[in-house]
Scaffold this active site. Structure first.
Site, PDB file in Angstrom:
ATOM      1  N   HIS A  37      65.224  49.297  33.220  1.00 29.48           N
ATOM      2  CA  HIS A  37      64.541  50.556  32.914  1.00 29.48           C
ATOM      3  C   HIS A  37      63.120  50.544  33.486  1.00 29.48           C
ATOM      4  CE1 HIS A  37      67.274  50.132  29.252  1.00 29.48           C
ATOM      5  NE2 HIS A  37      67.705  51.236  29.798  1.00 29.48           N
ATOM      6  N   LYS A 184      71.171  43.302  33.928  1.00 30.54           N
ATOM      7  CA  LYS A 184      70.419  43.542  32.689  1.00 30.54           C
ATOM      8  C   LYS A 184      70.997  44.763  31.995  1.00 30.54           C
ATOM      9  CE  LYS A 184      66.299  41.149  33.744  1.00 30.54           C
ATOM     10  NZ  LYS A 184      65.420  40.426  32.873  1.00 30.54           N
ATOM     11  N   SER A 185      71.149  44.663  30.696  1.00 26.28           N
ATOM     12  CA  SER A 185      71.687  45.775  29.916  1.00 26.28           C
ATOM     13  C   SER A 185      71.164  45.667  28.494  1.00 26.28           C
ATOM     14  CB  SER A 185      73.221  45.705  29.908  1.00 26.28           C
ATOM     15  OG  SER A 185      73.743  46.546  28.901  1.00 26.28           O
TER      16      SER A 185
HETATM   17  P1  AMP Z   1      70.651  53.369  29.571  1.00 26.19           P
HETATM   18  O1  AMP Z   1      69.474  53.241  28.663  1.00 26.19           O
HETATM   19  O2  AMP Z   1      71.605  52.244  29.507  1.00 26.19           O
HETATM   20  O3  AMP Z   1      71.294  54.729  29.470  1.00 26.19           O
HETATM   21  O4  AMP Z   1      70.062  53.304  31.038  1.00 26.19           O
HETATM   22  C1  AMP Z   1      69.068  54.203  31.464  1.00 26.19           C
HETATM   23  C2  AMP Z   1      68.960  54.109  32.962  1.00 26.19           C
HETATM   24  O5  AMP Z   1      68.591  52.784  33.331  1.00 26.19           O
HETATM   25  C3  AMP Z   1      70.285  54.425  33.669  1.00 26.19           C
HETATM   26  O6  AMP Z   1      70.019  55.206  34.818  1.00 26.19           O
HETATM   27  C4  AMP Z   1      70.788  53.058  34.018  1.00 26.19           C
HETATM   28  O7  AMP Z   1      71.633  53.046  35.150  1.00 26.19           O
HETATM   29  C5  AMP Z   1      69.488  52.324  34.313  1.00 26.19           C
HETATM   30  N1  AMP Z   1      69.730  50.882  34.197  1.00 26.19           N
HETATM   31  C6  AMP Z   1      70.298  50.229  33.146  1.00 26.19           C
HETATM   32  N2  AMP Z   1      70.422  48.924  33.420  1.00 26.19           N
HETATM   33  C7  AMP Z   1      69.900  48.728  34.658  1.00 26.19           C
HETATM   34  C8  AMP Z   1      69.740  47.588  35.502  1.00 26.19           C
HETATM   35  N3  AMP Z   1      70.125  46.387  35.129  1.00 26.19           N
HETATM   36  N4  AMP Z   1      69.178  47.778  36.718  1.00 26.19           N
HETATM   37  C9  AMP Z   1      68.774  49.018  37.121  1.00 26.19           C
HETATM   38  N5  AMP Z   1      68.902  50.132  36.366  1.00 26.19           N
HETATM   39  C10 AMP Z   1      69.454  49.995  35.149  1.00 26.19           C
END
Ligand code: AMP
Length: 289
Positions: A37, A184-185
């Protein structure tokens, strides 16, 4: 940085910024921020006058058996991180604020959703497209930033922006990974320690697939088998899918050619993780990058 919780206030603020001809970079997230993020925020900061971050765990995009209630949340930590990244406005609406009356309209995504996560998460991308339509109308961004980690989401958002004529430039940002390669997640915190160790095999299997393609392999079935075999030998998690498609069309391929995605989703005890690699494949041996 200002935290805004109402749609009305967010719209008023954006109106003011637009009247001053400011460009608006928008990073929509579900919070529990990590480096992925933050990379999106850094890019948005560099490319725009104003940066808006939204944090909203959108119930519409979770199925009944999915992890909406256990999705990790830590607003105070997110707020500090956002401040450090130079975010101007943190839009943090409640579910009631976003969906306070029973909605009469929902967005239905017609293409690119019958495969990958769309197949195993029916209605997920309708929920994503519906909330993004609302957020785009509230924030009126010049540029919106999305991670390639969610490659199918990027393909769907591209369709949404084009089909609904949003005057928004979509910026797709590369996957940020842990040292061992795991993407990363926010969900990684819900892996058990042993699962966390094993999860690195997902990316390793994608890298092995890339090496096979560089070595001349062009058969999608062979690539899928290679990735699946590596993942299943690495741990006892359950494979949801391992697929190879054209990108961003997400169509089946008889032979790897052009821009291709190799994508995997794996279920652990409490979380389901996704990862992918996108490659330019030519017909020459070694022609993958
Ligand atoms: P989320 O909070 O999981 O909905 O993610 C919000 C945004 O961050 C989305 O556009 C995701 O694709 C991006 N995102 C999540 N994990 C990553 C990562 N490891 N690398 C790059 N972007 C990410």
């Amino acid at each position: 940085m200002r935290v805004i919780t109402t749609i009305h206030e967010m719209q008023n603020e954006i109106k003011t910024q637009k009247s001053l001809s400011k460009s608006v970079g928008f990073v929509p997230t579900m919070g529990f921020l990590h480096e992925g993020h933050l990379t999106l925020l850094k890019k948005a900061r560099l490319e725009n006058d104003i940066v808006v971050l939204s944090i909203f765990v959108n119930p519409l995009q979770f199925g009944p058996a999915e992890d909406f209630s256990t999705y990790p949340r830590d607003f105070n930590r997110d707020k500090s991180l956002a401040e450090c990244e130079g975010v101007d406005f943190l839009f943090y609406p409640s579910v009631e604020e976003m969906y306070h009356h029973s909605s009469s309209v929902r967005v239905v995504v017609q293409e690119r959703t019958d495969v990958l996560c769309g197949k195993s998460r029916p209605g997920h991308f309708d929920g994503v497209a519906t909330v993004l339509t609302k957020l785009f109308n509230i924030v009126l961004p010049t540029k919106a930033y999305f991670g390639i980690k969610d490659a199918q989401q990027v393909a769907v958002v591209e369709g949404l922006i084009t089909d609904f004529n949003f005057p928004i430039e979509l910026i797709a940002v590369d996957i940020v990974r842990e040292e061992d390669g795991l993407a990363k997640s926010s969900r990684n915190v819900n892996l058990l320690p042993e699962e966390r160790r094993q999860a690195a095999v997902i990316y390793k299997s994608l890298i092995a697939a890339k090496a096979a393609i560089e070595g001349g392999e062009r058969d999608p079935q062979v690539i899928k088998s290679l990735v699946s075999a590596m993942i299943t030998s690495g741990f006892k998690g359950q494979i949801d899918y391992v697929e190879v498609y054209s990108y961003p069309q997400l169509k089946d391929l008889a032979k790897l050619d052009g821009t291709c995605i190799i994508a995997a989703a794996v279920k652990f005890s409490k979380v389901r993780l996704i990862d992918n690699i996108i490659l330019e494949v030519s017909q020459e041996i070694g022609g993958a990058k």
